[in-house]
Enzyme design. Structure first.
Site, short mmCIF file in Angstrom:
data_model
loop_
_atom_site.label_atom_id
_atom_site.label_comp_id
_atom_site.label_asym_id
_atom_site.label_seq_id
_atom_site.Cartn_x
_atom_site.Cartn_y
_atom_site.Cartn_z
N GLU A 1 15.41 -49.98 -17.09
CA GLU A 1 16.26 -49.02 -16.38
C GLU A 1 17.17 -49.80 -15.44
O GLU A 1 16.73 -50.30 -14.40
CB GLU A 1 15.42 -48.03 -15.56
CG GLU A 1 16.28 -47.03 -14.81
CD GLU A 1 15.63 -46.47 -13.56
OE1 GLU A 1 16.13 -45.46 -13.04
OE2 GLU A 1 14.63 -47.03 -13.09
N ASP B 1 3.72 -30.19 -23.06
CA ASP B 1 2.66 -31.17 -23.30
C ASP B 1 2.91 -31.96 -24.58
O ASP B 1 3.91 -31.73 -25.28
CB ASP B 1 1.29 -30.48 -23.33
CG ASP B 1 1.27 -29.26 -24.24
OD1 ASP B 1 2.01 -29.25 -25.25
OD2 ASP B 1 0.52 -28.30 -23.94
N ASN C 1 -4.56 -26.48 -21.78
CA ASN C 1 -4.53 -27.52 -20.74
C ASN C 1 -3.63 -27.13 -19.57
O ASN C 1 -3.40 -27.93 -18.66
CB ASN C 1 -4.07 -28.87 -21.32
CG ASN C 1 -2.70 -28.80 -21.98
OD1 ASN C 1 -1.81 -28.11 -21.52
ND2 ASN C 1 -2.54 -29.55 -23.08
N ASP C 2 -3.13 -25.90 -19.56
CA ASP C 2 -2.22 -25.48 -18.49
C ASP C 2 -2.87 -25.51 -17.12
O ASP C 2 -2.19 -25.66 -16.10
CB ASP C 2 -1.67 -24.08 -18.76
CG ASP C 2 -0.69 -24.05 -19.93
OD1 ASP C 2 -0.40 -25.14 -20.48
OD2 ASP C 2 -0.20 -22.96 -20.27
N ASP D 1 10.73 -48.82 -15.82
CA ASP D 1 11.31 -48.17 -14.65
C ASP D 1 11.65 -49.22 -13.57
O ASP D 1 10.97 -50.24 -13.44
CB ASP D 1 10.29 -47.16 -14.09
CG ASP D 1 10.87 -46.28 -13.01
OD1 ASP D 1 11.92 -45.66 -13.25
OD2 ASP D 1 10.28 -46.22 -11.92
#
Length: 913
Positions: free
Chosen positions: A669, A432, A387-388, A636
């Site tokens: 966060e 990954d 998957n790179d 977040d």
């Protein structure tokens, strides 16, 4: 010219304003003493890069150093483009001393929204720590300030100009006067004079205050002994109980003063409202809340002090504040730093905080018992090279930059020579989900029980906080099958997965916005840019333009989401330009042009289609991933979404169980105090950056254990125990410099740190102390990937290096395994036991833990070897403690005391079972 005068005879003397147990005028005088020292006042925030600094939020960059105006005042003037800005004040080049909203120490960010480019001047006073800017305030020069005139000036000594040290148009000065009757006149350019007759019965220092709005002069000769006014939030005789209270329970509050000084005492209780104040962040706002005033009862005299008391019951959860009103005029409330004693004010006194949480507030026990490991997935391990090359483009048409595992991360703005192109956050290393799965046994052996993974949903950048598609795993990280495999293998090992959720904004290159026209689904920018083009070029009405655009998009084969993505964002009919070219304007989150926040209507919860997509529908994002095996969400930028939205999220998420049958976690966060989220209707926990500051900055770097202990005790008072024991305790993260680098003296201003930029061995020894501290303390100790291996780095992106497989610091790794084992072997004691400080002085920090028949003493020494003797009334004589880090060492309690030998820069975790 005829002038109106206000003439009043005053025979009683009024008020004084104290700052940190001194008068405001004394505080101003203290500034003069500070000025003999080095005081570099720096404006910090997301505007620094605009102003020529190397990067934003850098307290060490003197490009934004403020100008000393004298008398404790500082200013900085800048031309700023339109945008949303956040800022604070930092002192002497670091975060160790900083001030935020309302002048609070380490307080919330001050917000500034500019709808158009303009010049802004920022102001700060170093006596009161108040901060403001010219969008809402005008600083007067000496010729415009009020000035004392009249016959008093013939005999008095001091400065006759009155100054606004609180930056709220309330002016003050102090004079040495002689006894007598005086006609005092306050002259101010462009205003009618204020005239009063005042009688002073003795010589001495007198404080003068002018409220121009009330056209009132207030004079005080200190007839109320302010040094005798006393309320301490940590003193059980002043506040009982010490900690946050649950709904339906009582709290008793008392204040003391010099005998016969206080004729009437009142308790002012303020139930705060959480508001944005016109900005993006939601913060505690006492002024917008509900005010209740209670008469206090005189409860007796102790020595030469009168005591006034009031017991109240509070039935609704929320963040409350309280202060005292004495004799109908003088207030006693919080000073610049939270907790303990406060200060006397004439008006606008800050409330002491009182957190009231829902009686049924419960947080997940698995979190309290967890050892968490944070992973930035692109940098941990490449487990599937297939998957790179899953994507060729990053944001827009920017190419993906592939880097080898041993290269350093780089950004064009910080390290252009090392970056290789002109783009930000487009370099990928190949880590990954398969890589995490393959390293689960490593993590299990380390002692990890939960993984917090930074965003894994499809995104354009390597950090993935610019979501492209909430429903899909990023192709660089793998597939849904890879996620399912990770969950399956984690469940086999009894491990939980916490995933980063970004629900304040998405990427401009997302399917929801589609600024660059990449997707078959109609995005908001794609839609509104075409509408505005027709309105501007064809002069169509909005209704006709929308109808034409819809027909055109459908004819092209484009699809409209049933959730009406085009209505989620505020895309304006206003042409502007950013780093990607000309565009129709939208609100850039924190100035990052790639991030587009959801619009508030008036708050995010009222955007029904968005709410259904994220929260309510059967396949809603927040619950869909729970069904797939997620154990919790790390939210977040939680402060930028309305509390109503988070309340709805909690109700929905808490209706589910994890695949292991446990309660899911909601964690926010938050960089400052997180009390507003921890009253039972929003989050279970927050990232404990406050602890990171206390342990790393104050204790381990400054050698001030007492200051660190104060910071942590404030959290103990403000947070419900259920939340306190579920906090994500950290010493670093993907948003900070690496702990080992910081603790070794590394500077954030270095873009790409090398071993020459800090003392690795010092950093390593102090990191061990920090880790021991976390492992013994209430809350979930959290390891940022690679810390255990000796990974070092400066600020983002340098703190996001790859894990050095095969090149770990084996001695440090072994220490992590040992200290984590101590935590896990004594899980109940450290997860649920009471905590109490035994010693916090200079280089020594010692705390105790107790749970049933189990006890612990955790001692850290950042200095030279020494022997310490502790008073330990909590433990019975002859109790023998064994150091779990060195089982050859024991110590026993004798005559209520425990003596421990502490080696240089070492910790002991003394256990009794």
């Amino acid at each position: 010219m005829l002038r109106k005068s206000i003439f009043t005879r005053i025979f009683a003397v009024l008020m004084v304003f104290a700052v940190l147990a001194m008068t405001e005028v004394q505080a101003v005088q203290a500034v003069a003493e500070k000025e003999l020292q080095q005081r570099n006042i720096v404006l910090v925030g997301n505007l620094q890069h605009q102003l020529g600094a190397a990067k934003d939020w850098d307290p060490s960059d003197m490009k934004t150093q403020m100008t000393d105006l004298g008398n404790g005042f500082y200013s900085y003037t800048a031309n700023l483009p339109a945008g949303a800005y956040f800022y604070k004040i930092a002192i002497n080049g670091s975060w160790t001393e900083n001030y935020g909203l309302n002048g609070n120490f380490d307080g919330a960010n001050v917000q500034l929204n500019l709808l158009k480019p303009q010049q802004i001047t920022f102001y700060y006073n170093d006596a009161t720590h108040k901060i403001t800017d010219s969008s809402s305030y005008k600083m007067l020069n000496n010729n415009e300030l009020p000035k004392i005139t009249g016959n008093l000036t013939k005999t008095a000594n001091g400065e006759f100009i009155m100054r606004d040290t609180m930056l709220d148009e309330f002016y003050t000065t102090s004079l040495d006067v002689r006894a007598g009757t005086y006609k005092i006149i306050i002259d101010q350019k462009g205003k009618n004079p204020v005239t009063q007759e005042v009688i002073f019965t003795k010589d001495g220092k007198v404080n003068f205050y002018l409220d121009p709005n009330e056209k009132k002069l207030i004079v005080d000769d200190g007839s109320i002994h302010e040094d005798k006014i006393y309320h301490n939030t940590w003193d059980i005789d002043c506040r009982k109980p010490f900690e946050a209270i649950k709904t339906g329970s009582e709290v008793t509050l008392s204040i003391r003063g010099q005998k016969d000084d206080i004729k009437k005492a009142q308790l002012i209780l303020l139930k705060s409202k959480i508001t944005t104040g016109g900005g993006d962040e939601y913060n505690i706002d006492y002024n917008a809340g509900i005010k209740t005033v209670y008469d206090m009862s005189f409860s007796g005299t102790k020595g030469d002090e009168d005591v006034w008391t009031k017991t109240i019951k509070i039935n609704e959860n929320g963040v409350y504040g309280y202060k005292f009103l004495l004799n109908g005029i003088k207030e006693y409330g919080e000073d610049a730093k939270p907790g303990q004693t406060g200060m006397v004010t004439l008006h606008g006194g800050k409330p002491f905080q009182l957190t009231v949480y829902s009686a049924d507030y419960k947080t997940p026990d698995w979190t309290k018992e967890a050892v968490i490991y944070q992973i930035l997935p692109d940098r941990f391990f490449n487990g599937d090279k297939s998957n790179d090359n899953a994507k060729s483009l990053a944001r827009g048409k920017q190419p993906v930059q592939h880097r080898s595992w041993n290269q350093l991360p780089a950004n064009a703005s910080k390290t252009p020579a090392a970056d290789g192109d002109a783009y930000e956050c487009n370099d990928f290393f190949g880590g990954d989900l398969a890589g995490i799965t393959q390293k689960l046994d490593y993590l299990k052996d380390l002692g990890v029980t939960a993984i917090y993974v930074n965003p894994i949903m499809e995104a354009a950048s390597n950090h993935r906080y610019d979501t492209v598609n909430y429903e899909r795993i990023d192709p660089f990280l793998g597939t849904q099958a890879d996620f399912d495999k990770l969950i399956q293998e984690m469940n086999k090992r009894g491990m939980q997965l916490i995933m980063d959720g970004v629900f304040n904004h998405v990427g401009d290159d997302s399917i929801y916005v589609d600024r660059y026209g990449k997707y078959e689904w109609v995005g908001a920018y794609e839609y509104w840019s075409r509408v505005y083009d027709l309105m501007n070029k064809k002069h169509m009405s909005m209704a006709k333009a929308e109808a034409a655009v819809k027909a055109s998009l459908i004819a092209e084969g484009q699809k409209f989401s049933a959730y009406n993505w085009q209505n989620w964002f505020d895309i304006r009919n206003e042409i502007t330009k950013d780093d990607m070219g000309t565009k129709y304007a939208y609100h850039d989150w924190q100035g990052y042009t790639s991030l587009v926040p959801f619009k508030n209507v008036p708050n995010q919860l009222n955007n029904i289609d968005l709410d259904n997509y994220l929260i309510y529908d059967d396949n809603a994002i927040l619950t869909k991933w729970l069904k797939k095996g997620l154990a919790g969400w790390r939210i977040d930028v939680a402060k930028e979404v309305s509390p109503e939205f988070w309340e709805a999220v909690r109700k929905q998420v808490k209706s589910f169980k994890t695949l292991q049958g446990q309660e899911p976690l909601l964690l926010g966060e938050i960089w400052q105090d997180g009390s507003q989220f921890l009253t039972g209707d929003q989050f279970d926990s927050v990232m404990n950056y406050k602890l990171s500051f206390a342990v790393s900055d104050l204790f381990l770097n400054k050698g001030d254990a007492a200051a660190a202990d104060v910071e942590l005790k404030v959290l103990m008072q403000n947070y419900p125990k259920e939340a306190l024991y579920a906090l994500m305790n950290i010493v670093d993260s993907h948003d900070t410099v690496r702990a080992i680098y910081k603790l070794g003296g590394g500077k954030e201003s270095v873009a790409q740190a090398t071993l020459k930029d800090f003392n690795y061995e010092q950093g390593k020894e102090r990191l061990k102390l920090a880790t021991a501290f976390l492992m013994g303390y209430p809350g979930a100790p959290t390891i940022y990937y690679g810390d255990e291996a000796g990974v070092y780095g400066s600020a983002d992106p340098d703190c996001r290096k790859t894990y050095p497989w095969g090149n770990e610091d084996q001695e440090l790794l072994a220490y992590y395994k040992k200290v984590i084992k101590v935590r896990n072997d004594n899980k109940k004691l450290f997860a649920y036991g009471d905590v109490f400080t035994l010693k916090a002085e200079g280089d020594i920090y010692v705390y105790g833990r107790s749970w049933g028949d189990e006890d612990a003493v955790v001692a850290m020494n950042r200095g030279d070897a020494m022997e310490i003797t502790l008073d330990v009334p909590q433990f019975v004589d002859d109790t023998v403690f064994t150091d779990a880090l060195d089982e050859s060492y024991t110590a026993s309690v004798q005559n209520g005391k425990l003596t421990i030998n502490l080696e240089k820069c070492k910790a002991r975790m003394m256990i009794y079972k």
